[in-house]
Design a protein around this motif. Structure first.
Motif, PDB file in Angstrom:
ATOM      1  N   ILE A  22       0.842  -1.199   0.000  1.00  0.00           N
ATOM      2  CA  ILE A  22       0.000   0.000   0.000  1.00  0.00           C
ATOM      3  C   ILE A  22       0.875   1.246   0.000  1.00  0.00           C
ATOM      4  N   PHE A  23       1.852   1.265   0.896  1.00  0.00           N
ATOM      5  CA  PHE A  23       2.761   2.414   0.967  1.00  0.00           C
ATOM      6  C   PHE A  23       3.591   2.537  -0.301  1.00  0.00           C
ATOM      7  N   ARG A  24       4.004   1.407  -0.836  1.00  0.00           N
ATOM      8  CA  ARG A  24       4.830   1.433  -2.045  1.00  0.00           C
ATOM      9  C   ARG A  24       4.044   1.977  -3.225  1.00  0.00           C
ATOM     10  N   GLU A  25       2.760   1.627  -3.302  1.00  0.00           N
ATOM     11  CA  GLU A  25       1.950   2.135  -4.412  1.00  0.00           C
ATOM     12  C   GLU A  25       1.773   3.648  -4.308  1.00  0.00           C
ATOM     13  N   LEU A  26       1.586   4.152  -3.086  1.00  0.00           N
ATOM     14  CA  LEU A  26       1.460   5.606  -2.954  1.00  0.00           C
ATOM     15  C   LEU A  26       2.749   6.294  -3.390  1.00  0.00           C
ATOM     16  N   PHE A  39       4.658   2.622  11.161  1.00  0.00           N
ATOM     17  CA  PHE A  39       5.377   3.796  10.657  1.00  0.00           C
ATOM     18  C   PHE A  39       6.769   3.474  10.138  1.00  0.00           C
ATOM     19  N   GLU A  40       7.407   2.440  10.685  1.00  0.00           N
ATOM     20  CA  GLU A  40       8.753   2.110  10.204  1.00  0.00           C
ATOM     21  C   GLU A  40       8.721   1.579   8.773  1.00  0.00           C
ATOM     22  N   ILE A  41       7.720   0.783   8.459  1.00  0.00           N
ATOM     23  CA  ILE A  41       7.562   0.300   7.084  1.00  0.00           C
ATOM     24  C   ILE A  41       7.250   1.469   6.156  1.00  0.00           C
ATOM     25  N   ALA A  42       6.390   2.378   6.613  1.00  0.00           N
ATOM     26  CA  ALA A  42       6.067   3.556   5.801  1.00  0.00           C
ATOM     27  C   ALA A  42       7.317   4.379   5.503  1.00  0.00           C
ATOM     28  N   ILE A  43       8.176   4.528   6.500  1.00  0.00           N
ATOM     29  CA  ILE A  43       9.419   5.280   6.300  1.00  0.00           C
ATOM     30  C   ILE A  43      10.315   4.569   5.295  1.00  0.00           C
ATOM     31  N   GLU A  44      10.409   3.263   5.400  1.00  0.00           N
ATOM     32  CA  GLU A  44      11.212   2.504   4.434  1.00  0.00           C
ATOM     33  C   GLU A  44      10.693   2.682   3.013  1.00  0.00           C
ATOM     34  N   GLU A  45       9.395   2.962   2.889  1.00  0.00           N
ATOM     35  CA  GLU A  45       8.793   3.131   1.560  1.00  0.00           C
ATOM     36  C   GLU A  45       8.663   4.597   1.142  1.00  0.00           C
ATOM     37  N   GLY A  46       9.193   5.535   1.956  1.00  0.00           N
ATOM     38  CA  GLY A  46       9.271   6.910   1.496  1.00  0.00           C
ATOM     39  C   GLY A  46       8.484   7.950   2.262  1.00  0.00           C
ATOM     40  N   ALA A  47       7.844   7.595   3.373  1.00  0.00           N
ATOM     41  CA  ALA A  47       7.060   8.577   4.134  1.00  0.00           C
ATOM     42  C   ALA A  47       7.918   9.747   4.573  1.00  0.00           C
ATOM     43  N   THR A  48       7.356  10.946   4.489  1.00  0.00           N
ATOM     44  CA  THR A  48       8.030  12.133   5.027  1.00  0.00           C
ATOM     45  C   THR A  48       7.284  12.691   6.238  1.00  0.00           C
TER      46      THR A  48
END
Length: 226
Positions: free
Chosen positions: A175-179, A204-213
């Motif tokens: 999901i995070f990767r698609e965003l 949140f750690e997975i989101a950060i690995e996928e680019g979250a700011t």
């Protein structure tokens, strides 16, 4: 050191580890403390502990807090917003994370223009396709972003999504990767969407690995009650 300062330190360490795994700079990641379940005094303590981004999602609770603490920190409205409540958010919140319709965008634009305010907005994208979640579908994204050019007082700064609540955290990674992929496609078309608001306490750690700011942290940082 207060309990919140200790939690912020621990979370920062986890952010640094997540960034190190994918070669990112931890300074790229901002923590929004989600204070919607705690009272004004607790929110004040969070601010004084060093977390200067505050996230609220209920107008009736957020406005009284802002009236007391609005001169401290940066305030984010992170929840679903009805058009008739837009006037309460404009002028108080610098960021809005849940823009999902052009009608709401037009209302925010009108309210901002009337008060000579600016608002930074994230488009909420329902990447998972869950019927219980708000947001536009990925296929609507390009047309929506093009339409944002019609507004001068609200600024598109990024995309936001909410992942499914699942005990298997790795299930949310796609999901995070698609965003992130949607962001990159917009950037390839020369649209300025520098930020991704994604990831909460459980992922949140997975989101950060996928680019979250921006990560929106409630229970792990603030708790769930006053």
């Amino acid at each position: 050191m207060t309990q919140f300062a200790e939690r912020i330190t621990e979370i920062q360490q986890r952010i640094e580890l997540a960034c190190s795994r994918v070669g990112r700079d931890p300074k790229e990641v901002e923590v929004v403390a989600v204070t919607k379940y705690v009272d004004t005094e607790t929110t004040k303590q969070v601010l004084e502990s060093g977390c200067l981004h505050i996230g609220e999602s209920r107008v009736q609770h957020a406005v009284p807090k802002w009236n007391q603490l609005g001169d401290k920190g940066t305030w984010h409205f992170i929840g679903h917003l009805q058009r008739n409540k837009a006037k309460e958010v404009v002028g108080r919140f610098e960021y809005f994370h849940a823009l999902e319709s052009l009608q709401l965008a037009a209302e925010l634009e009108k309210r901002c223009a009337a008060g000579n305010h600016k608002m930074k907005c994230f488009l909420q994208v329902n990447v998972s396709g869950e019927k219980t979640k708000f947001g536009i579908s990925p296929v609507e994204l390009n047309d929506f972003v093009r339409s944002m050019a019609n507004f001068s007082h609200i600024e598109l700064v990024g995309l936001m999504t909410m992942a499914p609540n699942t005990p298997n955290r790795e299930e949310v990674r796609p999901i995070f990767r698609e965003l992130r992929d949607l962001q990159r496609e917009l950037q390839r078309q020369k649209f300025a969407v520098p930020h991704l608001s994604m990831g909460m306490s459980q992922d949140f750690e997975i989101a950060i690995e996928e680019g979250a700011t921006f990560v929106r942290l409630g229970s792990v940082l603030v708790g769930t009650s006053s």
